[in-house]
Scaffold this active site. Structure first.
Site, PDB file in Angstrom:
ATOM      1  CG  HIS A  41      46.521  70.559 133.081  1.00  0.00           C
ATOM      2  ND1 HIS A  41      46.798  70.067 132.108  1.00  0.00           N
ATOM      3  CD2 HIS A  41      46.969  71.001 134.409  1.00  0.00           C
ATOM      4  CE1 HIS A  41      47.884  69.070 132.696  1.00  0.00           C
ATOM      5  NE2 HIS A  41      47.882  70.135 134.468  1.00  0.00           N
ATOM      6  CB  CYS A  91      49.805  71.998 132.397  1.00  0.00           C
ATOM      7  SG  CYS A  91      51.341  70.804 133.739  1.00  0.00           S
ATOM      8  CG  ASN A  95      48.960  66.520 134.417  1.00  0.00           C
ATOM      9  OD1 ASN A  95      49.120  66.954 133.933  1.00  0.00           O
ATOM     10  ND2 ASN A  95      48.786  67.481 136.926  1.00  0.00           N
TER      11      ASN A  95
HETATM   12  O1  UT7 Z   1      49.974  69.943 135.953  1.00  0.00           O
HETATM   13  C1  UT7 Z   1      50.852  71.484 136.898  1.00  0.00           C
HETATM   14  C2  UT7 Z   1      50.504  71.374 138.565  1.00  0.00           C
HETATM   15  N1  UT7 Z   1      50.183  70.794 138.706  1.00  0.00           N
HETATM   16  C3  UT7 Z   1      48.932  71.040 139.563  1.00  0.00           C
HETATM   17  O2  UT7 Z   1      47.714  71.289 139.914  1.00  0.00           O
HETATM   18  C4  UT7 Z   1      49.431  70.037 141.099  1.00  0.00           C
HETATM   19  C5  UT7 Z   1      48.317  70.543 141.973  1.00  0.00           C
HETATM   20  N2  UT7 Z   1      48.447  69.682 143.687  1.00  0.00           N
HETATM   21  C6  UT7 Z   1      47.923  68.867 143.382  1.00  0.00           C
HETATM   22  O3  UT7 Z   1      47.810  68.395 143.299  1.00  0.00           O
HETATM   23  C7  UT7 Z   1      48.080  67.859 145.033  1.00  0.00           C
HETATM   24  O4  UT7 Z   1      48.628  69.107 145.637  1.00  0.00           O
HETATM   25  C8  UT7 Z   1      48.508  66.700 145.020  1.00  0.00           C
HETATM   26  C9  UT7 Z   1      48.485  66.337 144.618  1.00  0.00           C
HETATM   27  C10 UT7 Z   1      50.158  67.237 144.330  1.00  0.00           C
HETATM   28  C11 UT7 Z   1      49.208  66.560 146.642  1.00  0.00           C
HETATM   29  O5  UT7 Z   1      47.239  66.337 147.855  1.00  0.00           O
HETATM   30  P1  UT7 Z   1      47.563  67.749 148.553  1.00  0.00           P
HETATM   31  O6  UT7 Z   1      46.101  67.367 149.319  1.00  0.00           O
HETATM   32  O7  UT7 Z   1      48.080  68.670 148.622  1.00  0.00           O
HETATM   33  O8  UT7 Z   1      48.270  66.885 149.824  1.00  0.00           O
HETATM   34  P2  UT7 Z   1      49.403  67.628 150.543  1.00  0.00           P
HETATM   35  O9  UT7 Z   1      50.503  67.853 149.598  1.00  0.00           O
HETATM   36  O10 UT7 Z   1      48.793  68.217 151.546  1.00  0.00           O
HETATM   37  O11 UT7 Z   1      49.860  65.793 151.646  1.00  0.00           O
HETATM   38  C12 UT7 Z   1      48.619  66.463 152.533  1.00  0.00           C
HETATM   39  C13 UT7 Z   1      49.314  64.628 153.346  1.00  0.00           C
HETATM   40  C14 UT7 Z   1      50.852  64.804 153.806  1.00  0.00           C
HETATM   41  O12 UT7 Z   1      50.800  63.902 155.286  1.00  0.00           O
HETATM   42  P3  UT7 Z   1      50.735  64.891 156.667  1.00  0.00           P
HETATM   43  O13 UT7 Z   1      51.475  66.353 156.498  1.00  0.00           O
HETATM   44  O14 UT7 Z   1      49.353  65.427 156.740  1.00  0.00           O
HETATM   45  O15 UT7 Z   1      51.248  63.888 157.570  1.00  0.00           O
HETATM   46  C15 UT7 Z   1      51.331  63.848 152.889  1.00  0.00           C
HETATM   47  O16 UT7 Z   1      52.847  63.747 153.961  1.00  0.00           O
HETATM   48  O17 UT7 Z   1      49.584  63.562 152.660  1.00  0.00           O
HETATM   49  C16 UT7 Z   1      50.850  63.347 152.449  1.00  0.00           C
HETATM   50  N3  UT7 Z   1      50.625  63.297 151.000  1.00  0.00           N
HETATM   51  C17 UT7 Z   1      50.648  61.410 150.751  1.00  0.00           C
HETATM   52  N4  UT7 Z   1      50.317  60.138 151.314  1.00  0.00           N
HETATM   53  C18 UT7 Z   1      49.755  59.014 150.828  1.00  0.00           C
HETATM   54  C19 UT7 Z   1      51.538  63.586 150.163  1.00  0.00           C
HETATM   55  N5  UT7 Z   1      51.387  62.295 149.393  1.00  0.00           N
HETATM   56  C20 UT7 Z   1      50.911  61.120 149.527  1.00  0.00           C
HETATM   57  C21 UT7 Z   1      50.819  59.911 148.750  1.00  0.00           C
HETATM   58  N6  UT7 Z   1      50.530  59.038 149.581  1.00  0.00           N
HETATM   59  N7  UT7 Z   1      51.204  60.521 147.168  1.00  0.00           N
END
Ligand code: UT7
Length: 335
Positions: free
Chosen positions: A262, A121, A292
């Site tokens: 970004h 990125c 993204n």
């Molecule tokens: O451009 C390249 C660089 N990349 C980035 O900058 C990405 C940085 N990271 C992010 O944007 C975020 O980490 C994500 C958007 C990818 C994920 O969001 P998050 O708030 O970090 O979610 P998480 O992975 O901590 O998951 C939280 C909860 C989990 O459930 P539990 O364990 O709390 O029960 C996941 O299983 O949300 C659940 N979850 C979802 N639920 C509904 C994860 N993905 C989804 C989804 N829909 N798509």
């Protein structure tokens, strides 16, 4: 590494971009994944994204060709005047020839050298910094920098934690060497730290899948991301990179008219904006509409802003990116 502006200066002649026609909304994703529009919007700020029609041959090379063609047309550049074409990407369909070669050929840039650049990125900002340095030396007079990624072609759409975040896009900028050395990139930084590379990678061989994911491997050719880890890195680095640019350049943050960053996740962008005390109008956001798009994200923002008259001669703008590698980059421009 930083060098004070020397020799000649650099002018942004103009910009172009290309996004696929096809949209993939949160509602579309709800039909194939255990997710919801509400979750995606709250956690990322994304409502919809653009995706190529892979079955019809859509991809990174096509987007790169179209965005460069659009920049050439918008600026009425004679493609034969381009001496170098750089394309930043992580999703090229072919390693040889490069996407940059194909884009140069597409527009008839028969006098241009061409190469691809891989810094995930951060790639487009790396490209801007390299191009500025070459143009300042006076060895090159006109360079095109493209950022192009078709992220949908490297996603496993049964993996909800990754696939909801990304979209496809390409943007291009044409840069020209000018006499006034005060114009162009007045401060730049680029960095990389692979100590935590396993939190964002795109494997093509089993041997490269890290130990931590061996029990839960992703299909080769698909992106694997530990979102939480990347999020932590991004929030910290984004702010640090901006503060470094302001401190090292001696430019007051109030004198920077636009932050062109970004489009990783709206929460990451908002966190930096709030900590820096910047008004919403000074931090461009399009992630809600396009997701993204990795290296395509910043040049697409730049073209949209340019077409909308949001960046003007005489202003200062700061480009900031971070991503896989892990990598990061900043580029502060006097327009
Ligand atoms: O451009 C390249 C660089 N990349 C980035 O900058 C990405 C940085 N990271 C992010 O944007 C975020 O980490 C994500 C958007 C990818 C994920 O969001 P998050 O708030 O970090 O979610 P998480 O992975 O901590 O998951 C939280 C909860 C989990 O459930 P539990 O364990 O709390 O029960 C996941 O299983 O949300 C659940 N979850 C979802 N639920 C509904 C994860 N993905 C989804 C989804 N829909 N798509």
């Amino acid at each position: 590494m930083t060098q004070p502006p020397a020799g000649r200066g650099v002018r942004i002649v103009g910009t172009g971009s290309s996004v696929p026609d096809q949209t993939l909304s949160n509602a579309d994703l709800e039909k194939i994944l255990d997710t919801s529009d509400e979750w995606i919007q709250q956690r990322t700020g994304i409502k919809t994204r653009r995706v190529v029609d892979k079955a019809a041959g859509g991809g990174t090379i096509g987007l790169a060709c179209n965005s460069l063609a659009s920049a050439v047309a918008n600026t009425q550049t004679d493609p034969k005047d381009l001496e170098l074409v750089i394309c930043a990407s992580v999703t090229q369909e072919m390693h040889c020839p490069s996407a940059a070669c194909r884009a140069a050929h597409h527009v008839g840039a028969t006098n241009a050298a061409a190469f691809d650049l891989g810094a995930a990125c951060s790639g487009f900002v790396y490209g801007l910094n390299i191009a500025d340095t070459l143009l300042r030396q006076g060895r090159y007079k006109k360079i095109a920098v493209i950022g192009s990624d078709a992220m949908s072609t490297v996603l496993d759409y049964s993996e909800r934690s990754v696939s909801i975040l990304f979209g496809d896009a390409s943007g291009a900028v044409i840069l020209e060497s000018v006499e006034d050395p005060s114009l162009g990139c007045i401060y730049q930084s680029m960095g990389a730290d692979a100590s935590n590379w396993q939190c964002l990678y795109l494997p093509t061989r089993q041997v490269d899948v890290p130990e931590v994911d061996k029990d839960n491997p992703i299909a080769l050719g698909n992106l694997r991301m530990n979102g939480r880890e990347v999020f932590k890195f991004a929030v910290k680095k984004f702010l640090a990179v901006i503060e470094d640019a302001v401190e090292q350049s001696g430019v007051n943050i109030d004198d920077i008219s636009q932050l062109i960053c970004h489009q990783s996740n709206l929460r990451i962008i908002e966190s930096a904006r709030e900590k820096l005390g910047l008004e919403k109008e000074r931090v461009y956001v399009n992630i809600d509409r396009v997701g993204n798009s990795s290296a395509g994200s910043i040049p697409l923002c730049l073209d949209e802003m340019n077409q909308a008259g949001k960046i003007k001669k005489g202003e200062k703008v700061l480009f900031v990116a971070f991503g896989g590698g892990l990598t990061w980059a900043s580029s502060l421009w006097q327009l």
